[in-house]
Design an enzyme around this catalytic site. Structure first.
Site, PDB file in Angstrom:
ATOM      1  N   CYS A  64      83.003  24.406  28.958  1.00 35.92           N
ATOM      2  CA  CYS A  64      81.950  25.334  28.109  1.00 35.92           C
ATOM      3  C   CYS A  64      82.135  26.009  27.158  1.00 35.92           C
ATOM      4  CB  CYS A  64      81.121  26.000  29.440  1.00 35.92           C
ATOM      5  SG  CYS A  64      82.393  27.315  30.020  1.00 35.92           S
ATOM      6  N   ASN A  69      72.246  23.929  32.006  1.00 29.17           N
ATOM      7  CA  ASN A  69      71.369  24.959  31.751  1.00 29.17           C
ATOM      8  C   ASN A  69      70.015  24.404  32.496  1.00 29.17           C
ATOM      9  OD1 ASN A  69      72.989  25.317  29.511  1.00 29.17           O
ATOM     10  ND2 ASN A  69      71.513  26.734  28.999  1.00 29.17           N
ATOM     11  N   GLU A 121      76.354  30.860  34.832  1.00 27.16           N
ATOM     12  CA  GLU A 121      77.233  30.550  33.504  1.00 27.16           C
ATOM     13  C   GLU A 121      76.836  29.137  33.048  1.00 27.16           C
ATOM     14  OE1 GLU A 121      78.916  32.315  31.539  1.00 27.16           O
ATOM     15  OE2 GLU A 121      78.632  34.343  32.763  1.00 27.16           O
ATOM     16  N   VAL A 131      69.822  22.737  35.292  1.00 28.32           N
ATOM     17  CA  VAL A 131      69.890  23.232  36.727  1.00 28.32           C
ATOM     18  C   VAL A 131      69.825  24.581  37.126  1.00 28.32           C
ATOM     19  CG1 VAL A 131      71.527  22.968  39.002  1.00 28.32           C
ATOM     20  CG2 VAL A 131      71.013  21.153  37.461  1.00 28.32           C
ATOM     21  N   GLY A 164      77.195  25.509  35.582  1.00 27.55           N
ATOM     22  CA  GLY A 164      76.690  24.337  35.588  1.00 27.55           C
ATOM     23  C   GLY A 164      75.697  24.155  34.208  1.00 27.55           C
ATOM     24  N   LYS A 191      79.633  24.976  47.695  1.00 28.32           N
ATOM     25  CA  LYS A 191      79.112  23.659  47.517  1.00 28.32           C
ATOM     26  C   LYS A 191      79.988  23.244  45.881  1.00 28.32           C
ATOM     27  CE  LYS A 191      76.310  21.292  44.998  1.00 28.32           C
ATOM     28  NZ  LYS A 191      77.220  19.991  44.728  1.00 28.32           N
ATOM     29  N   GLU A 220      74.774  20.652  23.528  1.00 29.00           N
ATOM     30  CA  GLU A 220      76.062  20.572  24.152  1.00 29.00           C
ATOM     31  C   GLU A 220      76.106  18.974  24.493  1.00 29.00           C
ATOM     32  OE1 GLU A 220      78.508  23.330  27.254  1.00 29.00           O
ATOM     33  OE2 GLU A 220      76.660  22.454  27.982  1.00 29.00           O
TER      34      GLU A 220
END
Length: 497
Positions: free
Chosen positions: A296, A242, A262, A244, A240, A187, A397
């Site tokens: 990231c 943090n 990650e 989720v 993605g 996905k 972030e």
């Protein structure tokens, strides 16, 4: 954006891109499509992707489970050969795929072309991994016993990927999963669905058997959850946010599934008075602004010794003023738009927060609305000075072209403040002092350390990942990927002779 009513009319204007399930291209059963727009010009529709239903996710997983029984029997050398063919095809189609991704999520074409070629390099690397050992012989207390281990595939892997690296991140998950004998249901982010279709077609053209790789476009709430919660998936690899990631980890633990996360980063640069300041300023700006800061591993904070603070600020400004913002397809542009309206609103809200909390706006900070920008999601490269470690822009972030500059007393002060974060992905130190360089390598609380280099960057053969809340602990890329995508099987073989 999801629409039904004018679906057939819109298909006559631009293509509709389907899901790939069990070796067939399948439209959404309920007719829902996701509209993909160009973030440099939101009035321009790039295409429509079919949003998979829960039932279609189930079909994809069932097909992957069925294909697994044959795929795992194929020699890893043979599996690697398919990856090698895919690498050649990806490279041959790099121009088209890069242009598509630039239109879809805004990354500059030159950066996107480099990413596609990097994807080909990752495929070639894992093609060779099919020739490496998958176990070892161990000594046994019984001299009539042969004791050895094998690494065996897990089964069906759920792969969930972001929009910021729409080619490299999916491939560095999919390639090792496949070469070690797993099958995949993938996905992608909704902001990179068309690019994902083109990647899936590359694997199809390379001769990957039906059902080994399945693509299901759609939202995380519907498609992502269905994929994570499906009883036949064995493991989940996710890149993605943090928020989720934590939700996904909870669901995986409840089902006793292996998971790999990650997540975010708040990557610091430390600049000492003995550093090459020209190099440090150049790479700090590149680390912060490259790909519009949507990495990231992007540089977010820079800690500068007080004795060189003013001089370094001048050099930062010399570099940032050279950046030209515009459409990523324009070869003269050095920074494109952010990927979406949502991201645009997030970045501009953080800039406003920095101003409200008392940081000094040194450069940029404006959204660009001039007619030249076609209503696109453009933000100026932004530098804040007089930042403290307690400010929001130094702690959260942002995922945009925003750099916070923080004055420190000395190296020890810089190290303490750089480590004062929930994140631990990447960090850089600029110095010519070898003792401090090795101290930073030892004591910086991150998964990746750069000495006299920018915080971003990764090579296929090197493990990629962070510490603290930047990662769940396992590593991507390199031979480290085997640790996640396989399980140990211990074999004891006794003879009577």
């Amino acid at each position: 954006m999801v629409e039904k009513s004018t679906k057939e009319v819109r298909r006559k204007i631009v293509d509709n891109y389907l899901n790939f399930i069990g070796g067939e291209w399948i439209d959404s059963k309920d007719g829902i499509t996701n509209t993909q727009v160009n973030p440099a010009n939101p009035s321009q529709i790039v295409g429509y992707t079919a949003a998979a239903t829960v039932e279609e996710v189930d079909t994809a997983v069932q097909q992957a489970k069925l294909a697994f029984q044959q795929w795992k029997q194929l020699s890893p050398v043979g599996r690697g050969e398919i990856l090698r063919k895919a690498a050649d095809l990806l490279e041959a189609q790099s121009q088209d795929i890069a242009e598509t991704a630039t239109k879809e999520m805004g990354k500059r074409f030159i950066e996107m072309k480099g990413e596609v070629l990097r994807g080909a390099a990752i495929l070639r690397y894992y093609a060779q991994e099919g020739m490496r050992k998958l176990g070892e012989v161990l000594p046994s207390a019984n001299n009539q016993n042969t004791l050895y281990t094998l690494r065996v595939p897990l089964g069906v892997i759920s792969v969930i990927t972001p929009w910021n690296f729409p080619v490299a991140i999916p491939i560095w998950k999919i390639a090792p999963a496949l070469v070690y004998g797993n099958t995949v249901v993938w996905k992608p982010s909704m902001e990179a669905g068309i690019t994902a279709v083109k990647i899936a077609k590359v694997f199809e053209q390379a001769g990957l058997p039906a059902g080994v790789l399945n693509l299901v476009n759609g939202s995380g709430e519907i498609v992502g959850n269905a994929l994570v919660e499906h009883p036949l998936t064995s493991a989940i690899t996710f890149t993605g946010s943090n928020r989720v990631g934590r939700e996904l980890a909870s669901k995986a633990v409840a089902q006793n599934k292996k998971y790999q996360l990650e997540l975010g980063g708040k990557n610091p640069v430390v600049v000492l008075e003995d550093a090459d300041l020209d190099l440090a300023a150049k790479l700090t700006v590149e680390g912060a602004m490259k790909q519009t800061g949507q990495r990231c591993t992007a540089t977010s904070r820079v800690y500068v010794e007080a004795s060189i603070y003013d001089m370094f600020i001048e050099k930062l400004l010399e570099n940032v003023t050279q950046i030209k913002v515009g459409d990523g397809l324009d070869g003269s542009v050095t920074m494109g738009p952010v990927a979406s309206k949502k991201q645009f609103e997030t970045v501009t809200s953080y800039i406003q927060k920095g101003i409200e909390e008392g940081a000094e706006l040194l450069y940029g900070g404006n959204a660009l609305y001039d007619p030249v920008y076609n209503g696109g999601y453009f933000v100026e490269p932004t530098i804040f000075a007089s930042v403290t470690n307690e400010m929001t822009i130094a702690r959260e972030e942002i995922f945009g072209p925003v750099l916070a500059v923080i004055k420190v007393a000395d190296y020890a002060d810089a190290l303490t403040q750089a480590n004062d974060t929930i994140y631990g992905l990447s960090a850089s130190l600029f110095t010519t002092n070898l003792n401090k360089a090795f101290d930073f390598i030892k004591n910086s609380e991150v998964g990746m350390v750069q000495i006299n280099g920018e915080t971003g960057g990764a090579e296929p053969q090197a493990p990629f990942g962070g510490m603290k809340e930047s990662s769940s602990g396992t590593r991507e890329q390199g031979q480290a990927a085997m640790e996640f995508f396989t399980a140990y099987k211990t074999v004891s073989l006794t003879t009577s002779l």
